[in-house]
Write an enzyme that holds these catalytic residues in place. Structure first.
Site, PDB file in Angstrom:
ATOM      1  N   TYR A 154       0.819  -1.213   0.000  1.00  8.94           N
ATOM      2  CA  TYR A 154       0.000   0.000   0.000  1.00  8.94           C
ATOM      3  C   TYR A 154       0.858   1.271   0.000  1.00  8.94           C
ATOM      4  CZ  TYR A 154      -4.764  -1.790   0.699  1.00  8.94           C
ATOM      5  OH  TYR A 154      -5.992  -2.365   0.542  1.00  8.94           O
ATOM      6  N   LYS A 166       2.397 -15.441   1.454  1.00 11.08           N
ATOM      7  CA  LYS A 166       2.624 -16.264   0.257  1.00 11.08           C
ATOM      8  C   LYS A 166       4.114 -16.614   0.218  1.00 11.08           C
ATOM      9  CE  LYS A 166       0.625 -17.175  -3.177  1.00 11.08           C
ATOM     10  NZ  LYS A 166       0.075 -18.503  -3.608  1.00 11.08           N
ATOM     11  N   ASP A 195      -6.418  -7.028   3.951  1.00 12.43           N
ATOM     12  CA  ASP A 195      -7.550  -6.327   3.340  1.00 12.43           C
ATOM     13  C   ASP A 195      -8.505  -7.344   2.723  1.00 12.43           C
ATOM     14  OD1 ASP A 195      -9.089  -4.180   2.247  1.00 12.43           O
ATOM     15  OD2 ASP A 195      -8.112  -4.521   0.318  1.00 12.43           O
ATOM     16  N   ASP A 205     -12.364  -8.914   4.237  1.00 16.25           N
ATOM     17  CA  ASP A 205     -13.645  -8.835   3.519  1.00 16.25           C
ATOM     18  C   ASP A 205     -14.313 -10.211   3.462  1.00 16.25           C
ATOM     19  OD1 ASP A 205     -13.663  -6.127   3.024  1.00 16.25           O
ATOM     20  OD2 ASP A 205     -14.085  -6.337   0.881  1.00 16.25           O
ATOM     21  N   ASP A 251      -3.878 -17.807  -0.322  1.00 19.48           N
ATOM     22  CA  ASP A 251      -4.950 -18.367  -1.155  1.00 19.48           C
ATOM     23  C   ASP A 251      -5.655 -19.502  -0.428  1.00 19.48           C
ATOM     24  OD1 ASP A 251      -2.556 -19.759  -1.358  1.00 19.48           O
ATOM     25  OD2 ASP A 251      -2.778 -20.254  -3.478  1.00 19.48           O
TER      26      ASP A 251
HETATM   27  C1  IPM Z   1     -10.443  -1.107   3.910  1.00 18.71           C
HETATM   28  C2  IPM Z   1     -10.707  -0.478   2.569  1.00 18.71           C
HETATM   29  C3  IPM Z   1      -9.557   0.466   2.248  1.00 18.71           C
HETATM   30  C4  IPM Z   1      -8.292  -0.360   2.144  1.00 18.71           C
HETATM   31  C5  IPM Z   1      -9.764   1.333   0.997  1.00 18.71           C
HETATM   32  C6  IPM Z   1     -11.076   2.098   1.050  1.00 18.71           C
HETATM   33  C7  IPM Z   1      -8.627   2.268   0.782  1.00 18.71           C
HETATM   34  O1  IPM Z   1     -10.852  -1.476   1.609  1.00 18.71           O
HETATM   35  O2  IPM Z   1     -10.297  -0.355   4.901  1.00 18.71           O
HETATM   36  O3  IPM Z   1     -10.388  -2.333   3.977  1.00 18.71           O
HETATM   37  O4  IPM Z   1      -8.000  -0.941   1.088  1.00 18.71           O
HETATM   38  O5  IPM Z   1      -7.587  -0.449   3.141  1.00 18.71           O
HETATM   39 MG    MG Z   2     -10.970  -3.455   2.393  1.00 19.21          MG
END
Ligand code: IPM
Ligand code: MG
Length: 361
Positions: free
Chosen positions: A141, A191, A247, A251, A223
Site C-alpha cells: 500500500y 505467500k 484487506d 472482507d 490463497d
Molecule cells: C479497507 C478499505 C480500504 C483499504 C480502501 C477504502 C482504501 O478497503 O479499509 O479495507 O484498502 O484499506
Molecule cells: Mg478493504
C-alpha cells in the site's frame, strides 16, 4: 482524565451511523460523568466538496490531538473521477499513515440468532469468532517505488511490497498478545511459496513465537486461507497478515457473518491512539434513506472505549447491550426479510434503555 474524541462522519451512510453512535456516546458520557471533549469535522468527499481536499489540514491537526477518532465512511460515485490525490479514500490512507495506525483489528463474529443471514451453512458458521490483525501502514500500500510509466514501451506500472523486521515484529506482537487474551491460537498468513517478503515475514513471526510459548502458531498461504475461511472458519482464532492480504481476508471474513453492518474495527498506533471504523463502507445505494445498520459504528465506539479510552466497563456494557438488543429480536433492514424493521435513527432509542438496565448507575 480528559479525553478527546473526534467524530468524522464522512460520506454515504457515514453521517447516519455516526449520529446514532453519538447518541450512545452522549448517553454514556452523562451516565458515567465522563470527562470527554467531542468534536465533529469533515473528511472524504464531504471535505473535498467544502475545501478541495479529502483530508483538510484542520481535520488532520485535530486528529493528531485526539485520543480516539470515530470514522464513519468515505467515498461515493460523485467523487470517482477525481484525481488520485483528491479521492475520498486518500483521507483514510492519509490518517492511517500520518497517525502511524499500524495495527488494524478486524473482528468477525456471528450472533447465532443471525446465522440465517450468513451465506454459509449454520453448522459451519455457528459461534464464529475470529480476529484479523492486519498490518496497516506498510507493505504494498505504501511501498516505494511506485508509479505508472506511460513513456516507456510498453507502458507499465509498478508497486513495491516491502516490510522491514521492525514492522513485522510490532504487528506480530500485537497479534500474539491478542491471541493470549483469546483462545491462544495464531495463524500467520502470507505467500511464502512465491514472495521473498513473505518468506522473511514467516521467519520473523516464527522467531517471535519464542516469546509467546503459550500461543500455538501456524502458517498458511493466503490463497489457502481464503478457501479455509469459507470451508472451516472456526479453525481460526487470530489471523495476522500484511496490509494487502489482510484487506482481502477481512472482507471474506466479514461476509461470512452475512451482516457486514455488525462488524467494527480498530486501527491503533504505539500510543494507543486509535481510529474506529465500521467495516461496511459508505454504501451510497442506501445513503440518506435511514436504512443503514448503525451497530457496527456503535460497536466501533465500544472498541474505542476498550483500546484508547481504557474504559473496559463502558466497552463491555455497550457490547453486551448490542447482544441483548439482537436477542430481544430488534432488527435493522439488513438483518431481516420482514417488512417491519428499525430505521437507523430508531436504533439508539431502543438500545439506550438496555444500556441503562445493564449499567449499575
Ligand atoms: C479497507 C478499505 C480500504 C483499504 C480502501 C477504502 C482504501 O478497503 O479499509 O479495507 O484498502 O484499506
Ligand atoms: Mg478493504
Amino acid at each position: 482524565m480528559n479525553n478527546k474524541i473526534l467524530i468524522l462522519p464522512g460520506d454515504g451512510i457515514g453521517p447516519e451511523v455516526t449520529s446514532s453512535a453519538m447518541e450512545i456516546l452522549r448517553f454514556v458520557k452523562d451516565l458515567y460523568s465522563l470527562d470527554l471533549d467531542i468534536e465533529i469535522h469533515d473528511v472524504g468527499g464531504a471535505a473535498y466538496d467544502k475545501t478541495g481536499y479529502p483530508l483538510p489540514d484542520k481535520t488532520l491537526e485535530i486528529a493528531r490531538k485526539s485520543d480516539a477518532i470515530l470514522f464513519g465512511a468515505v467515498g461515493g460515485p460523485e467523487w470517482e473521477d477525481l484525481d488520485w490525490d483528491k479521492r475520498p479514500e486518500q483521507a483514510l490512507l492519509g490518517l492511517r499513515k500520518e497517525l502511524g495506525l499500524f495495527a488494524n483489528l478486524r473482528p468477525a463474529f456471528l450472533f447465532n440468532e443471525l446465522s440465517s443471514a450468513s451465506p454459509i451453512k449454520e453448522e459451519i458458521i455457528n459461534d464464529l469468532d475470529i480476529l484479523i490483525v492486519r498490518e496497516l501502514t506498510g507493505g504494498i500500500y505504501f511501498g516505494e517505488p511506485r508509479g505508472i510509466d506511460t513513456s516507456s514501451n510498453p507502458p507499465h506500472a509498478f508497486n513495491t511490497m516491502i516490510y522491514d523486521e521492525k514492522e513485522i515484529e510490532r504487528i506480530g506482537r500485537v497479534a500474539f498478545e491478542s491471541a493470549q487474551k483469546r483462545n491462544k491460537k495464531l495463524c500467520s498468513v502470507e505467500k511464502a511459496n512465491v514472495l521473498e517478503v513473505s518468506k522473511f515475514w514467516r521467519e520473523i513471526i516464527t522467531n517471535l513465537s519464542k516469546d509467546y510459548p503459550d500461543v500455538e502458531l501456524t502458517h498458511q498461504l493466503a490463497d489457502n486461507t481464503a478457501m479455509q475461511l469459507v470451508l472451516d472458519p472456526n479453525q481460526f482464532d487470530v489471523i495476522v497478515s500484511s496490509n494487502l492480504f489482510g484487506d482481502i481476508l477481512s472482507d471474506i471474513a466479514a461476509t461470512l457473518t452475512g451482516s457486514i453492518g455488525m462488524l467494527p474495527s480498530a486501527s491503533l498506533n504505539t500510543s494507543s491512539q486509535g481510529m474506529y471504523e465500521p467495516c461496511h463502507g459508505s454504501a451510497p445505494d442506501i445513503a440518506g434513506k435511514n436504512l443503514a445498520n448503525p451497530l457496527a459504528m456503535i460497536l466501533s465506539l465500544a472498541m474505542a472505549f476498550r483500546y484508547s479510552l481504557e474504559n473496559h466497563q463502558v466497552a463491555n456494557i455497550i457490547e453486551e447491550s448490542v447482544k441483548e438488543f439482537i436477542s430481544r429480536g430488534f432488527r435493522t433492514k439488513d438483518l431481516t426479510e420482514d417488512t417491519s424493521f428499525l430505521e437507523t435513527g430508531e436504533v439508539a432509542s431502543e438500545l439506550i434503555p438496555i444500556i441503562k438496565e445493564k449499567s449499575d448507575v
